[in-house]
Every structure is written in structure tokens, then in C-alpha cells.
Design an enzyme around this catalytic site. Structure first.
Site: not given
Length: 438
Positions: A73, A76, A137
Site C-alpha cells: 500500500s 498509494k 489505506s
């Protein structure tokens, strides 16, 4: 007999001392020859890591920083960058309402996947979805934003990879907007030899630095310790940030206000963090640690080392001339030059307890009158003696970064008659100058 034996013993002892002294001399010379700024042994329990001072790009610590690894993640950060950019370019607005798509709904149902449990028939603003992506997230919110910005996740991933090239990220490849493995998305899976998003620690730091530099308002979101979704409805839902180094959370570290965690089986536990203290901002990356808390413990080691051993020091005041670069040439002006001064304080990172020597270099722009007072006329770069390009996050940090140099006064545009007579004077001046050499 005794005398001969004693003599042999003395000779042996002398030779032993000589050998020992020679060996010690060699050791001393080796110690003296060692680099003064040798990297600290932090015994970091991470596969890869880097620590950077944000304003200068100076690398304070690194461990295998250019190895491309799964980042989960932390991908991101790029998705957030592109959303911010799309808003800035007015391609989308924060208040735009986005209906939940079939793809986002599928992602929301994946077990053990971070999300805000989007349902078909619901709609949320770009701002709500962006905060969900940043603070908790949310994978479902991320793919919905990707579709909003680019029309499809595939097109958004192309944008991610293009932006990575633009930013100078040389060891990066994205296959999803979220960091979820591309082959674990059910009917939306992508067949690829590389199912995981890959980034190096250096590239993650480059990306984090770009986000903070280009969109500093992003920190106002990333520093939130708690996120509430569907506020004021029966389905209201709250969750704490995954960044446990924020105030009030279990791994709190003073000054931390971002940025992004990541975890998959292949990536392990990762974290790109940033903290500020005494006007110095550090960016850290740790990749592939073995537990949720370990990534924050290793980040703490990096921040402690950086803040305890380095500081930003003022090298020059604002509005002062740079020795050797006091004036800049001007075309078509009443005056042919303009005084040049620093546009702001010039700060550099130095190791506490040592004196660093910096060499200033000013690059002037091509200037044509009129010039206004305070107008940017060039750039000053201070380079520390002995520093190499590899001691910076990116090579251009050593050569292109710096502080603006501005005009110390205004210069009016010259009239055509003044320029005419000036050209005549210059013609005869050049003529006589060339003639004296014959």
C-alpha cells in the site's frame, strides 16, 4: 651460556615489539584513512531502507536503497499524488460525487483487505474517498478514485508509471493502483509475470518528497490519527490510522505527520514516514520488516539517528550578495547589469560537531529589461566539499537544487535612442580593442 641465552631473549623481545608496533601503525593509518562521515551501524532489521533530509535531498543513511521490492500500500502515495494533480489541473473537483462501481464493490468484499466497505448504490465525494485512501489505506476507495481520474484502473496505472519516470524513479513498476497483488483480484485479476507493485527505498523517498513538495496540504490529511466515514448516518464507521507513530497512538514519535504504511505477504511490513523538528524535515523508508510494530521501531532508529546527529544550519542571510556573483547581465536595460541577492536564507544540512565547507555557485538566467525588484534572476547552489552526487537522493539535488537569487533593484527598459548610441559605442570599443592586438 647464560649470556648468549639472555641476548637471544632480548633480540626476540625486540623483534616482537617491532612487529607489534608495525601492525599497530598499520591499524592507525587505516583508521585515519577512513572516511570522516562513515555511515552509522544502526543494525536495521529491514531488507532495505533510506533516510533523507527533504529540503536538500541529502542522504543521511541507506541500506540497499536501489533494490526493487514489493511495496504493497505504499503504492498509494503515487495514487494520492495523481489525485492531487488532477484536482490542481481542474480535471476533477474535491466535491465531485462518485458512485460506487462494480469493481470498487468487489474490492470492498475481499477479506483481509483494508477498506471502507463501499456498497453499490452509494456515492461519495472525491475528498471523502481521498481521505479514506490516505488515512486508513482503503483499497476500495483507491480503485474508485483511479476510475474517476483515468476512466479505468488500467489507464490509471499507466499514469502511475509515466509519473514515476517523470519524477526520476528508476526502480519502480506499478501494476495496480492499490498495491494489492494483480493476480488476486478475482474476475478483475491481471495476468502478469510481475503481480506485485515494485519500488526501491530510494524511489519511495523520491515519491514522498515530491508529494510533500508539490502538495504540502497532503500532510494535513496524513497527520490525522482517526478517520470517520458515513458521518451522521446509522452506518457511521471510525478507524484509527495505520500510522502508529502519530500522536496518541502506540508508537508515537514527536514530529511525525505522515506518510504511508504497506503490507502484503510478499512485501512484509513497510513504512514511508516523515517527521519535522527544528525546521528540518526527514523522510524515511523501511521495507520488508517482519512485524507491524517492527516497521515503526526501525523507523524510530532512523529518525533518532538523523535528528540527533544532523541539523540545518544557515549559511547565508536573505537579501545578501553572493561573493563573485554580485551582479547579473541585463539586455536592453537602462543599466546593463542588476545587483543580485539571495531570495531567502540559504540553509544546508551539517553533521553536529563538525564544520563543513560549502562552495557557492550561481547560475543566472538570460535577463531582458524591464526587471522588477525581487524578480528571480538565477539560482544559488551550495555544494559541500567532498560530497558526491551519490550522497544525494537524486543527482540533480547536487547540481540543480538551491535557493533563488533575485534582483536587488529594478531595471527599466532602455529607449531605442539609448540602445542605438550604446551599440555605436560598443562597436568602436570592440574595434579599438581588436586593433591593439595587431
Amino acid at each position: 651460556m647464560k649470556r648468549k641465552t639472555w641476548t637471544k631473549r632480548l633480540t626476540g623481545l625486540f623483534l616482537s615489539v617491532a612487529v607489534f608496533a608495525t601492525a599497530m601503525g598499520g591499524m592507525v593509518s587505516k583508521v585515519e584513512a577512513a572516511p570522516v562521515a562513515s555511515q552509522a551501524n544502526l543494525q536495521l532489521e529491514a531488507k532495505s531502507a533510506i533516510l533523507v533530509e527533504a529540503s536538500t535531498g541529502r542522504v543521511i543513511y541507506s541500506k540497499d536503497p536501489d533494490v526493487a521490492l514489493p511495496v504493497a500500500s505504499m503504492s498509494k502515495i503515487m495514487s494520492e499524488y495523481l489525485v492531487q494533480e488532477a484536482v490542481k489541473q481542474k480535471k476533477i473537483n474535491w466535491d465531485d460525487v462518485v458512485p460506487v462501481s462494480e469493481y470498487a464493490f468487489y474490492i470492498a468484499k475481499i477479506s483481509d483487505s483494508s477498506g471502507v466497505y463501499l456498497n453499490l448504490g452509494e456515492s461519495f465525494t472525491v475528498k471523502q474517498l481521498s481521505e479514506a485512501m490516505t488515512v486508513v489505506s482503503a483499497n476500495d476507495a483507491t480503485v474508485l478514485l483511479a476510475e474517476k481520474v483515468a476512466g479505468s484502473e488500467a489507464a490509471f496505472v499507466e499514469m502511475m508509471n509515466k509519473k514515476a519516470v517523470e519524477l526520476g524513479m528508476k526502480n519502480t513498476m506499478f501494476v495496480t493502483s492499490t498495491g494489492l497483488p494483480a493476480n488476486e483480484l478475482g474476475p478483475y485479476s491481471v495476468k502478469t509475470d510481475q503481480p506485485e507493485n515494485l519500488m526501491s527505498a530510494r524511489d519511495s523517498a523520491i515519491l514522498a518528497r515530491a508529494l510533500i513538495r508539490d502538495f504540502p496540504e497532503a500532510l494535513e490529511v496524513s497527520k490525522k490519527t482517526n478517520f470517520t466515514f458515513r458521518t451522521g448516518t446509522p452506518q457511521e464507521w471510525s478507524k484509527k490510522s495505520f500510522n502508529w507513530m502519530l500522536p496518541g497512538l502506540i508508537s508515537y514519535y514527536p514530529g511525525v505527520d505522515g506518510l504511508k504504511t504497506g503490507h502484503t505477504l510478499a512485501a512484509g511490513y513497510c513504512f514511508t514516514g516523515t517527521a519535522v523538528r527544528d525546521n528540518m524535515r526527514l523522510i524515511s523508508v523501511v521495507m520488508n520488516t517482519d512485524s507491524n510494530t517492527k516497521r515503526f521501531a526501525e523507523t524510530r532508529k532512523l529518525f533518532d539517528y538523523g535528528f540527533n546527529n544532523y541539523k540545518l544550519t544557515k549559511q547565508m542571510d536573505k537579501n545578501v550578495p553572493v561573493k563573485g556573483f554580485e551582479i547579473a547581465p541585463v539586455k536592453n536595460g537602462v543599466e546593463v547589469t542588476v545587483p543580485a541577492v539571495t531570495g531567502s536564507e540559504v540553509n544546508m544540512i551539517t553533521k553536529i560537531g563538525t564544520e563543513a565547507k560549502f562552495t557557492p555557485t550561481v547560475t543566472f538566467q538570460e535577463l531582458t529589461a524591464p526587471i522588477t525588484q525581487g524578480q528571480v534572476v538565477g539560482k544559488i547552489v551550495l555544494k559541500e566539499e567532498g560530497m558526491k552526487d551519490t550522497d544525494y537522493l537524486q543527482p540533480e539535488d547536487a547540481t540543480k537544487a538551491g535557493v533563488d537569487v533575485v534582483a536587488g533593484q529594478a531595471v527599466e527598459e532602455a529607449s531605442w535612442i539609448r540602445l542605438f548610441f550604446r551599440s555605436i559605442i560598443e562597436f568602436f570599443s570592440n574595434l579599438f580593442s581588436s586593433g591593439t592586438g595587431n
